[in-house]
Design a protein around this motif. Structure first.
Motif, mmCIF file in Angstrom:
data_model
loop_
_atom_site.group_PDB
_atom_site.id
_atom_site.type_symbol
_atom_site.label_atom_id
_atom_site.label_comp_id
_atom_site.label_asym_id
_atom_site.label_seq_id
_atom_site.Cartn_x
_atom_site.Cartn_y
_atom_site.Cartn_z
ATOM 1 N N ALA A 146 33.782 -40.893 -4.874
ATOM 2 C CA ALA A 146 34.783 -41.954 -5.456
ATOM 3 C C ALA A 146 33.666 -43.291 -4.304
ATOM 4 N N VAL A 147 33.370 -44.073 -5.351
ATOM 5 C CA VAL A 147 32.742 -45.491 -4.375
ATOM 6 C C VAL A 147 32.882 -45.920 -4.641
ATOM 7 N N VAL A 148 33.824 -46.975 -4.093
ATOM 8 C CA VAL A 148 35.003 -47.681 -4.194
ATOM 9 C C VAL A 148 34.678 -49.684 -4.218
ATOM 10 N N ILE A 149 34.226 -50.360 -4.889
ATOM 11 C CA ILE A 149 33.494 -51.483 -4.994
ATOM 12 C C ILE A 149 34.284 -52.573 -4.544
ATOM 13 N N SER A 150 34.413 -53.328 -3.634
ATOM 14 C CA SER A 150 35.480 -54.823 -3.998
ATOM 15 C C SER A 150 34.872 -55.505 -3.444
ATOM 16 N N GLY A 151 35.531 -56.946 -3.518
ATOM 17 C CA GLY A 151 35.497 -58.091 -3.048
ATOM 18 C C GLY A 151 35.252 -58.835 -4.043
ATOM 19 N N GLU A 152 35.407 -60.292 -3.057
ATOM 20 C CA GLU A 152 36.286 -61.551 -3.639
ATOM 21 C C GLU A 152 35.663 -62.216 -5.365
ATOM 22 N N SER A 153 35.085 -63.075 -6.315
ATOM 23 C CA SER A 153 35.112 -63.424 -7.027
ATOM 24 C C SER A 153 33.443 -63.703 -6.514
ATOM 25 N N GLY A 154 32.634 -63.759 -7.493
ATOM 26 C CA GLY A 154 31.162 -63.942 -6.589
ATOM 27 C C GLY A 154 30.427 -63.086 -5.419
ATOM 28 N N ALA A 155 30.903 -62.169 -4.977
ATOM 29 C CA ALA A 155 31.070 -61.779 -3.714
ATOM 30 C C ALA A 155 29.481 -60.495 -3.656
ATOM 31 N N GLY A 156 29.492 -60.432 -5.270
ATOM 32 C CA GLY A 156 28.045 -59.523 -5.338
ATOM 33 C C GLY A 156 28.382 -57.710 -6.201
ATOM 34 N N LYS A 157 29.936 -58.001 -6.373
ATOM 35 C CA LYS A 157 30.067 -56.464 -6.707
ATOM 36 C C LYS A 157 29.214 -55.869 -8.242
ATOM 37 N N THR A 158 28.979 -56.162 -8.896
ATOM 38 C CA THR A 158 28.017 -56.092 -9.921
ATOM 39 C C THR A 158 26.653 -56.031 -9.854
ATOM 40 N N GLU A 159 26.588 -56.326 -9.002
ATOM 41 C CA GLU A 159 25.461 -56.222 -8.348
ATOM 42 C C GLU A 159 24.841 -54.912 -7.489
ATOM 43 N N THR A 160 26.078 -54.662 -6.405
ATOM 44 C CA THR A 160 26.208 -53.772 -5.920
ATOM 45 C C THR A 160 26.314 -52.299 -6.426
ATOM 46 N N ALA A 161 27.494 -51.898 -7.652
ATOM 47 C CA ALA A 161 27.436 -51.519 -8.625
ATOM 48 C C ALA A 161 25.933 -51.269 -9.359
ATOM 49 N N LYS A 162 25.088 -51.915 -10.015
ATOM 50 C CA LYS A 162 24.052 -51.627 -10.192
ATOM 51 C C LYS A 162 23.101 -51.279 -8.966
ATOM 52 N N ILE A 163 22.477 -51.352 -8.272
ATOM 53 C CA ILE A 163 22.112 -51.077 -7.565
ATOM 54 C C ILE A 163 22.527 -49.845 -6.504
ATOM 55 N N VAL A 164 23.352 -48.901 -7.097
ATOM 56 C CA VAL A 164 24.073 -47.252 -6.290
ATOM 57 C C VAL A 164 23.565 -46.598 -8.009
ATOM 58 N N LEU A 165 23.839 -47.552 -9.040
ATOM 59 C CA LEU A 165 23.845 -46.594 -10.180
ATOM 60 C C LEU A 165 22.374 -46.220 -10.152
ATOM 61 N N ARG A 166 21.360 -47.041 -10.022
ATOM 62 C CA ARG A 166 20.200 -46.892 -9.699
ATOM 63 C C ARG A 166 19.692 -45.973 -8.866
ATOM 64 N N PHE A 167 20.431 -45.612 -7.829
ATOM 65 C CA PHE A 167 20.245 -45.014 -6.875
ATOM 66 C C PHE A 167 20.282 -43.382 -7.211
ATOM 67 N N LEU A 168 21.694 -44.001 -7.925
ATOM 68 C CA LEU A 168 21.375 -41.593 -8.471
ATOM 69 C C LEU A 168 21.477 -42.012 -9.541
ATOM 70 N N ARG A 169 21.173 -42.571 -10.508
ATOM 71 C CA ARG A 169 20.364 -41.861 -11.586
ATOM 72 C C ARG A 169 19.102 -41.178 -11.311
ATOM 73 N N ALA A 170 18.070 -42.654 -10.179
ATOM 74 C CA ALA A 170 17.348 -41.774 -10.192
ATOM 75 C C ALA A 170 17.076 -40.508 -8.869
#
Length: 169
Positions: free
Chosen positions: A93-117
């Motif tokens: 499991a990769v848990v991505i946590s943080g305050e509103s506007g901290a960049g959680k969605t961007e980090t999820a995209k970065i992780v997904l791109r790596f995993l898919r690639a």
């Protein structure tokens, strides 16, 4: 005072002030990722940092680290460790946590791109696991372009877990 450790556990003293100082010093050098043991801390720079992501950087994290070595702090390092665990049959499991506007969605995209690639690269390399070539990684990165669409499609699910839009983001 504390040095500039990639992992705060290596600091001579580990308290809130030392951790904050280390993260701030790294951020000032545009190193936005820092470990605290197995946890990756990220400071949102609110700007693009050239050279921090992409095929070339993915290639640096795609292989197995040398024995006794640890990959520099980065979401790709976390994703690579999770992928290695999955390949060994261990639940991950990769848990991505943080305050509103901290960049959680961007980090999820970065992780997904790596995993898919890397999943696509492993498939492209075949069962013998031939060495990872730039061509295979390029093909895999092209497959990872859908990660942003996938992360955005998960928006309503993410928001249901408390990541709703607020006036801060």
């Amino acid at each position: 005072c504390c040095g500039r450790a990639e992992d705060c556990v290596a600091l001579p003293r580990l308290d809130e002030a030392a951790l904050l100082e280390n993260v701030c010093e790294r951020y000032a050098r545009r190193e936005i990722y820092t470990y605290v043991a197995q946890v990756l801390l990220a400071v949102n720079p609110y700007e693009d940092l050239p050279g921090l992501y992409g095929e070339t950087v993915m290639q640096q994290y795609a292989g197995r680290p040398r024995p006794g070595a640890r990959a520099p702090p980065h979401p790709y390092a976390v994703a690579a460790a999770a992928l290695r665990g999955l390949r060994r049959g261990e639940p991950q499991a990769v848990v991505i946590s943080g305050e509103s506007g901290a960049g959680k969605t961007e980090t999820a995209k970065i992780v997904l791109r790596f995993l898919r690639a890397n999943a696509a690269a492993a498939t492209a390399l075949g069962p013998r696991g031939a060495s990872s070539s730039a061509a295979a990684m390029a093909a895999a990165a092209a497959a990872g372009e859908d990660a942003e669409r996938d992360a955005l499609a998960m928006g309503c699910v993410l928001e249901s877990f408390g990541n709703a839009r607020t006036t801060r983001n």
